[in-house]
Design an enzyme around this catalytic site. Sequence first.
Site, PDB file in Angstrom:
ATOM      1  CG  ASP A  39       2.948   5.130  -3.880  1.00 58.54           C
ATOM      2  OD1 ASP A  39       2.832   6.338  -3.654  1.00 58.54           O
ATOM      3  OD2 ASP A  39       2.243   4.267  -3.361  1.00 58.54           O
TER       4      ASP A  39
ATOM      5  CG  HIS B 291      -3.476   0.549  -8.218  1.00 61.28           C
ATOM      6  ND1 HIS B 291      -4.802   0.452  -7.916  1.00 61.28           N
ATOM      7  CD2 HIS B 291      -2.936   1.391  -7.306  1.00 61.28           C
ATOM      8  CE1 HIS B 291      -5.062   1.213  -6.874  1.00 61.28           C
ATOM      9  NE2 HIS B 291      -3.947   1.789  -6.482  1.00 61.28           N
TER      10      HIS B 291
ATOM     11  CG  HIS C 277      -2.071   0.822   1.293  1.00 57.50           C
ATOM     12  ND1 HIS C 277      -2.439   1.659   0.272  1.00 57.50           N
ATOM     13  CD2 HIS C 277      -2.985   1.052   2.291  1.00 57.50           C
ATOM     14  CE1 HIS C 277      -3.509   2.358   0.635  1.00 57.50           C
ATOM     15  NE2 HIS C 277      -3.858   2.012   1.857  1.00 57.50           N
TER      16      HIS C 277
END
Length: 428
Positions: free
Chosen positions: A363, A306, A265
């Site tokens: 990210d 994802h 995450h």
Amino acid sequence: MADSKASLSIDGKVIAELPILSGTAGQDVIDIRTLGGAGYFTYDPGFLATASCESAITYIDGGNGVLQHRGYPIASLAKEADFLEVCYLLLNGNAPTKAEYDDFKSIITKHTMVHEKLAHFFQGFLPDAHPMAMLCGVVGALSSFYHSDLDIDKPDQRMRSAHRLIAKMPTIAAMAYKYSIGQPFVYPRNDLTYAENFLHMMFSVPAEEYNVSPVAARAMDRIFTLHADHEQNASTSTVRLAGSSGANPYACIAAGVASLWGPAHGGANEACLNMLEEIGDVSRVDEFVAKAKDKSDPFRLMGFGHRVYKNFDPRATVMRETCHEVLADLGVTDPLLDVAMALEKVALEDPYFIEKKLYPNVDFYSGIILKALGIPTSMFTVIFAMSRTVGWISHWDEMLSQPGQKIGRPRQLYTGEIDREFTPLKDR
Ligand code: CMC
């Protein structure tokens, strides 16, 4: 909302008629709330096909790379609004007027200081404690400052908690960093913007003047906006579940911080930079791509893939642009950034990643930007947590404002022993 019904038959016998509910967009859902009465529960570990709540905050269409907050596309918000406008929007449902924005900004700015006693909590941590561990503990500790007089059934009191959390998170985050490097805590300044203030509390020292770079502040603000909310992800669902029992909101946010920390995450941006360091040089990129494709090797390319976005991550599109802008503006040269760019190229062209729809996610790029801004890797997930706090608290507030709100209590498929006769210890 119930337009049609689904029939559930077992061995040809209809055992339940279940309403199908439609939202304003997205997939319809089958309302299974009465299924328990027919003697069945549903089984969906990891929530692959379960809508856990009704929400009007954020809409995602993963297949088409859509992310909207309160109906506004993320790219427009990232480019045309600042983070505090997005906070107001998420919390209140509409974009603020100029007067509402000024008022909100003033409220947040005036709540940025923390109680002096809170600073003492840091002294209990080892200096090499991970800043996410400190954040988790200190945010949880905020509940001890705001508990006895807090009535979470009152909307204005819930909003006050939201304001406090949004305002104090950067202060606490920067304190965690300062503590880890042995520098004095830096107080917030009311003349700076939210992003400038965070950079000021991170990087200034009492010994000299610190001027916040406008490029850094703009990039920081965009990182905050792009991480502000993401509907029912693991940490938000954790905050909702914790809050569903009526728990203190600061403790619920600490639970969200804990959930976010994991490398699958929010921990992915830190894990991504650690991975780039492990790769070390552009000449080794192919070797690591091969490892990621090898099923017998647990290694995964951090910052790729994802659960929801299976074509592209719309946040990554904006973040990629910002990333290239920041690298050019700051004129940063770092071999790790070369590794990142080489990895991006290989992964975007490799059939394994194309077939599995694995693209660089938000990210991947945010890690590179933060590195270029001189933010230490261990602070990456802390910055994600600061940004996501508004999303968490907006969902918590929405949940508590819904009529008939219930404590979250999933069922299970039990696979353990049953009805065993217990032998006292002396006879075993
Ligand atoms: N590198 C290599 N292979 C991968 C990767 C990766 N990063 N991600 C998924 N795969 C493969 C996986 O091995 C599987 O292959 P197969 O079908 O042959 O078994 C297939 O792709 C599907 O993977 P999955 O684990 O079933 O997918 P998921 O939806 O459960 O997991 C994920 C999504 C994000 C946990 C996963 O892609 C991952 O671990 N990525 C790296 C961590 C990361 O960057 N996370 C940040 C997500 S963005 C921030 C946020 O919103 O929190």
